[in-house]
Design an enzyme around this catalytic site. Structure first.
Site, mmCIF file in Angstrom:
data_model
loop_
_atom_site.group_PDB
_atom_site.id
_atom_site.type_symbol
_atom_site.label_atom_id
_atom_site.label_comp_id
_atom_site.label_asym_id
_atom_site.label_seq_id
_atom_site.Cartn_x
_atom_site.Cartn_y
_atom_site.Cartn_z
ATOM 1 N N SER A 1 0.831 -1.206 0.000
ATOM 2 C CA SER A 1 0.000 0.000 0.000
ATOM 3 C C SER A 1 0.868 1.259 0.000
ATOM 4 O O SER A 1 1.786 1.374 0.810
ATOM 5 C CB SER A 1 -0.894 0.034 1.234
ATOM 6 O OG SER A 1 -1.675 -1.132 1.301
ATOM 7 N N ASN B 1 2.835 -7.987 12.979
ATOM 8 C CA ASN B 1 3.619 -6.899 12.398
ATOM 9 C C ASN B 1 2.998 -5.541 12.642
ATOM 10 O O ASN B 1 1.781 -5.407 12.786
ATOM 11 C CB ASN B 1 3.817 -7.128 10.887
ATOM 12 C CG ASN B 1 2.710 -6.524 10.059
ATOM 13 O OD1 ASN B 1 2.727 -5.331 9.749
ATOM 14 N ND2 ASN B 1 1.715 -7.329 9.713
ATOM 15 N N CYS C 1 -6.955 1.032 7.640
ATOM 16 C CA CYS C 1 -5.867 1.812 8.224
ATOM 17 C C CYS C 1 -6.500 2.914 9.073
ATOM 18 O O CYS C 1 -7.671 3.233 8.902
ATOM 19 C CB CYS C 1 -5.011 2.405 7.108
ATOM 20 S SG CYS C 1 -5.921 3.496 6.024
ATOM 21 N N LYS D 1 -10.419 -3.167 0.994
ATOM 22 C CA LYS D 1 -9.837 -4.156 1.897
ATOM 23 C C LYS D 1 -10.279 -3.900 3.327
ATOM 24 O O LYS D 1 -10.064 -2.832 3.885
ATOM 25 C CB LYS D 1 -8.317 -4.102 1.810
ATOM 26 C CG LYS D 1 -7.663 -5.081 2.770
ATOM 27 C CD LYS D 1 -6.505 -5.751 2.131
ATOM 28 C CE LYS D 1 -5.851 -6.730 3.067
ATOM 29 N NZ LYS D 1 -4.482 -6.999 2.669
ATOM 30 N N ASN E 1 -7.736 -8.061 6.366
ATOM 31 C CA ASN E 1 -6.435 -7.554 6.748
ATOM 32 C C ASN E 1 -6.043 -8.284 8.038
ATOM 33 O O ASN E 1 -6.745 -9.178 8.487
ATOM 34 C CB ASN E 1 -6.514 -6.040 6.974
ATOM 35 C CG ASN E 1 -5.191 -5.359 6.649
ATOM 36 O OD1 ASN E 1 -4.134 -5.817 7.077
ATOM 37 N ND2 ASN E 1 -5.253 -4.279 5.894
ATOM 38 N N THR E 2 -4.935 -7.901 8.631
ATOM 39 C CA THR E 2 -4.480 -8.574 9.863
ATOM 40 C C THR E 2 -5.442 -8.285 11.020
ATOM 41 O O THR E 2 -6.252 -7.360 10.955
ATOM 42 C CB THR E 2 -3.087 -8.070 10.237
ATOM 43 O OG1 THR E 2 -3.132 -6.650 10.292
ATOM 44 C CG2 THR E 2 -2.047 -8.506 9.213
ATOM 45 N N GLY F 1 -0.333 -14.301 1.786
ATOM 46 C CA GLY F 1 0.671 -13.377 2.309
ATOM 47 C C GLY F 1 1.794 -14.102 3.016
ATOM 48 O O GLY F 1 2.730 -14.611 2.393
HETATM 49 C C1 LIG Z 1 4.364 -7.499 6.949
HETATM 50 C C2 LIG Z 1 2.964 -7.276 6.472
HETATM 51 C C3 LIG Z 1 2.648 -6.066 5.846
HETATM 52 C C4 LIG Z 1 1.363 -5.840 5.390
HETATM 53 N N1 LIG Z 1 1.087 -4.677 4.758
HETATM 54 C C5 LIG Z 1 -0.140 -4.445 4.239
HETATM 55 C C6 LIG Z 1 -0.414 -3.270 3.502
HETATM 56 O O1 LIG Z 1 0.446 -2.432 3.280
HETATM 57 N N2 LIG Z 1 -1.673 -3.101 3.016
HETATM 58 C C7 LIG Z 1 -2.661 -4.030 3.203
HETATM 59 O O2 LIG Z 1 -3.768 -3.836 2.715
HETATM 60 N N3 LIG Z 1 -2.426 -5.157 3.895
HETATM 61 C C8 LIG Z 1 -1.188 -5.392 4.418
HETATM 62 N N4 LIG Z 1 -0.946 -6.560 5.108
HETATM 63 C C9 LIG Z 1 -2.014 -7.529 5.300
HETATM 64 C C10 LIG Z 1 -1.929 -8.662 4.303
HETATM 65 O O3 LIG Z 1 -2.149 -8.192 2.982
HETATM 66 C C11 LIG Z 1 -2.957 -9.771 4.599
HETATM 67 O O4 LIG Z 1 -4.244 -9.215 4.546
HETATM 68 C C12 LIG Z 1 -2.753 -10.410 5.965
HETATM 69 O O5 LIG Z 1 -1.370 -10.595 6.217
HETATM 70 C C13 LIG Z 1 -3.465 -11.749 6.110
HETATM 71 O O6 LIG Z 1 -2.996 -12.699 5.176
HETATM 72 P P1 LIG Z 1 -1.896 -13.837 5.510
HETATM 73 O O7 LIG Z 1 -2.314 -14.542 6.737
HETATM 74 O O8 LIG Z 1 -1.868 -14.688 4.289
HETATM 75 O O9 LIG Z 1 -0.589 -13.105 5.697
HETATM 76 C C14 LIG Z 1 0.351 -6.812 5.591
HETATM 77 C C15 LIG Z 1 0.673 -8.008 6.227
HETATM 78 C C16 LIG Z 1 1.952 -8.258 6.663
HETATM 79 C C17 LIG Z 1 2.257 -9.561 7.345
#
Ligand SMILES: Cc1cc2nc3c(=O)[nH]c(=O)nc-3n(C[C@H](O)[C@H](O)[C@H](O)COP(=O)(O)O)c2cc1C
Ligand SMILES: Cc1cc2nc3c(=O)[nH]c(=O)nc-3n(C[C@H](O)[C@H](O)[C@H](O)COP(=O)(O)OP(=O)(O)OC[C@H]3O[C@@H](n4cnc5c(N)ncnc54)[C@H](O)[C@@H]3O)c2cc1C
Ligand code: FES
Lengths: 253, 319
Positions: free
Chosen positions: B63, B86, B146, B179, B206-207, B281
């Site tokens: 992003s 994170n 965010c 998102k 998202n997280t 991710g």
């Molecule tokens: C290190 C890190 C950075 C992330 N940065 C963003 C971001 O900039 N924008 C966003 O929409 N989601 C971001 N996410 C969320 C991921 O896109 C994803 O939604 C989340 O990690 C869940 O998926 P996963 O379990 O496969 O990692 C980030 C996740 C991680 C781990």
């Protein structure tokens, strides 16, 4: 299980005007030369440092900005938190190897010299600096010193000594760690003499575990594809050209 | 899960792998439904191109915002026994630099690029959307999970989420996904508001907010104190969120189901929950294969062949 392990400083050795080598009370037996750890000072920051010895753990730190200066100011009894070892380290190959470095980069090379000695691989090291007051301590093998101003050892940079040496002797692999331009010159020299070469790279690191993408160089990640790279890195479009800042912005090296 | 779960007529036609994972997202053809999630190895053209080589169907960039952001101090990410947390702090070089990365990725990656962006206020969302669209990504993803103002995210309230989507809709002609954060009691309602305000797709999730403390240090591990959990631990929440969003927005609008997907079976489950495509991710770093997306795609295919499925659309929960 906490992610960081605690290590207590047992010795802080000023090697020269810039570099301090810290020895800790814990071993990190499974770490290989060339791998790195993330050192955390709680409430302050966390940054990558190359492993310079494992039994016990040693790290050579060059005083640059706030974090490294704080590490260099550490005393016996001070604690750091660390995670790792991470990344791909040096691969010890061949029967006769050459180590070329300077500054804190000589720390991991000295660790490699120790491993080489144990494995009965013949090693020679070249350690360079601008002047005598900036030289590092010798490695556990024959060490040739060079200074730009001629105040100690051979006058000139490491490349001068390397060329002299390669004119007389053959080495299977050259290992190098230091400023990227120096490593580049060392790698081309090794290549010209048909020796292999392994370089230790740095890029701005955040996660250290191959997720955030911050440490990229071209399509490679320094934290998991490196920090050790072979001669193929010379073809990488960002090698010696692009560094990324904390925001991720490309800046020329 | 037995053989009876798939329509009988497909049993004799076990198509060869290559095409069975093909799908369409907002009119864009994908060779498979696996999409590199935003923020994971997506902050340079080189890395987005790499995702293509590793077998991703599409790749989402990190992003970006109107101005450069350094993000938080380290530690920004740690892994404790496979549970990742994170607080990178959305570091990025700003849209003017990001546009260069996206352009190069669009030209060279060979897969659709989804450009992700965020902002701190509604007018900035519109400004970044307009600017990043100049790089001609196949799709946009607006990270509304965010912070909008202290203690809330844009995606915390349907009204805020909808304002952002309306602004983005007016600023670009490229289809965009919204998102969402799972840290809300009503993710379905928020998804519906986004769709009603112009979002062509929903990305969930998202997280999930969380925190680690180091007792010896007497400090939160992340420099930002708290952050977002990703990885295997969040799969149940992701599945539930996708399931609820699907119920709320109906069968037509696509969903990129993201969170805790590690294996082909995880991806299949995400599709069964209602997703159209699957975001991957954290798993990219933990799977040891040199081409993680290819490996996940192969696992999906072998499941489908074994269970007699011919196309992704058949991967549905039993009534
Ligand atoms: C290190 C890190 C950075 C992330 N940065 C963003 C971001 O900039 N924008 C966003 O929409 N989601 C971001 N996410 C969320 C991921 O896109 C994803 O939604 C989340 O990690 C869940 O998926 P996963 O379990 O496969 O990692 C980030 C996740 C991680 C781990
Ligand atoms: C794999 C790797 C191994 C390293 N090994 C050593 C070592 O053995 N000894 C040593 O002294 N230093 C090592 N470094 C560099 C170290 O991580 C710090 O960058 C350095 O100590 C400067 O930090 P600072 O805060 O004091 O200075 P700052 O003033 O903050 O930065 C000085 C320079 O370091 C770079 N830098 C700052 N933070 C980071 C970071 N998180 N990751 C990478 N680069 C950064 C900056 O871009 C700048 O170019 C290594 C770096 C990497 C990537
Ligand atoms: S530091 Fe995060 S990927 Fe290398």
């Amino acid at each position: 299980m906490p992610i960081h392990q605690i290590a207590t400083v047992t010795k802080a050795e000023k090697e020269n005007g810039i570099v301090t080598t810290l020895t800790f009370d814990t071993p990190l037996s499974h770490a290989q030369p060339g791998q790195f750890v993330m050192l955390w000072l709680p409430g302050f920051d966390e940054k990558p440092y190359g492993v310079a010895g494992v039994s016990p753990l040693r790290i050579s730190v060059g005083a640059r900005g706030p974090f490294s200066k704080k590490l260099c100011g550490m005393e016996k009894g001070d604690r750091v938190w660390l995670r790792g070892p991470y990344g791909k380290g040096f691969e010890l190959k061949g029967k006769k190897i050459l180590l070329v470095g300077g500054g804190y980069g000589f720390g991991p090379l000295r660790f490699l010299a120790e491993v080489a000695r144990k494995r009965k691989v013949s090693a020679t090291a070249i350690c360079g600096a601008r002047s005598k007051g900036l030289l590092m301590l010798p490695a556990a093998c024959k060490t040739i010193f060079t200074t730009d101003d001629g105040s100690a050892g051979t006058k000139g940079n490491v490349l001068v000594a390397m060329k002299e040496l390669l004119a007389k002797e053959r080495f299977d692999v050259v290992y190098t760690c230091g400023p990227e331009r120096m490593m580049s010159a060392v790698a081309y020299e090794a290549k010209a003499h048909k020796a292999g070469c392994q370089l230790l790279l740095e890029r701005y690191m955040k996660c250290g575990i191959g997720i955030c993408g911050h440490c990229c160089i071209g399509d490679k990640l320094v934290c998991i594809d490196g920090p050790m790279f072979g001669l193929e890195i010379l073809e990488n479009p960002e090698f010696c050209k692009v560094w990324r800042t904390k925001t991720g912005k490309r800046v020329p090296i | 899960m037995g053989v009876q779960s798939c329509p009988k007529e497909y049993m004799p036609h076990r198509t060869k792998g290559a095409f069975m994972l093909e799908t369409t997202l907002c009119g864009i053809k994908l060779r498979n439904p696996l999409i590199l999630a935003s923020g994971i190895r997506g902050n340079s053209a080189g890395l987005l191109i790499r995702a293509g080589k590793e077998g991703a169907g599409a790749a989402t960039s990190k992003s970006c915002s109107l101005l450069p952001h350094e993000g938080h101090a380290n530690p920004t990410m740690v892994d404790i026994d496979g549970t990742y947390i994170n607080a990178i702090g959305l570091s990025n070089p700003g849209v003017d630099d990001e546009i260069y990365e996206i352009r190069e990725a669009v030209a060279k990656a060979g897969i659709p690029i989804i450009a992700s962006f965020y902002a701190g206020k509604v007018s900035d969302f519109a400004a970044v959307a307009a600017r990043i669209s100049e790089a001609k990504p196949a799709m946009l993803e607006v990270d509304i999970s965010c912070p909008s103002r202290k203690d809330a995210l844009f995606s915390s309230y349907a009204k805020d989420a909808s304002e952002v989507c309306l602004a983005v809709r007016d600023a670009t002609s490229i289809p965009f996904s919204a998102k969402l954060s799972p840290d809300v009691p009503n993710i379905g309602e928020i998804a519906r508001a986004c769709v009603a305000s112009g979002a062509s797709c929903i990305t969930a999730i998202n997280t999930i907010g969380g925190m680690y403390i180091d007792a010896h240090a007497r400090h939160a591990v992340l420099a930002n104190s708290f952050g977002g959990i990703s990885g295997a631990a969040i799969k149940p929440v992701a599945l539930k969120s996708v399931y609820l969003v699907r119920k709320a927005i109906g069968p037509e609008v696509p969903i990129i189901g993201t969170g805790g997907v590690f294996t082909g079976i995880d991806a299949i489950e995400m599709l069964m929950a209602g997703a159209t495509c699957v975001g991957v991710g954290t798993a990219i770093a933990t799977r040891k294969e040199s081409a993680p997306f290819k490996a996940i795609a192969q696992e999906m295919e072998s499941f489908m062949k074994k269970e007699g499925y011919r196309k992704l659309a058949d991967l549905k929960l039993q009534e």
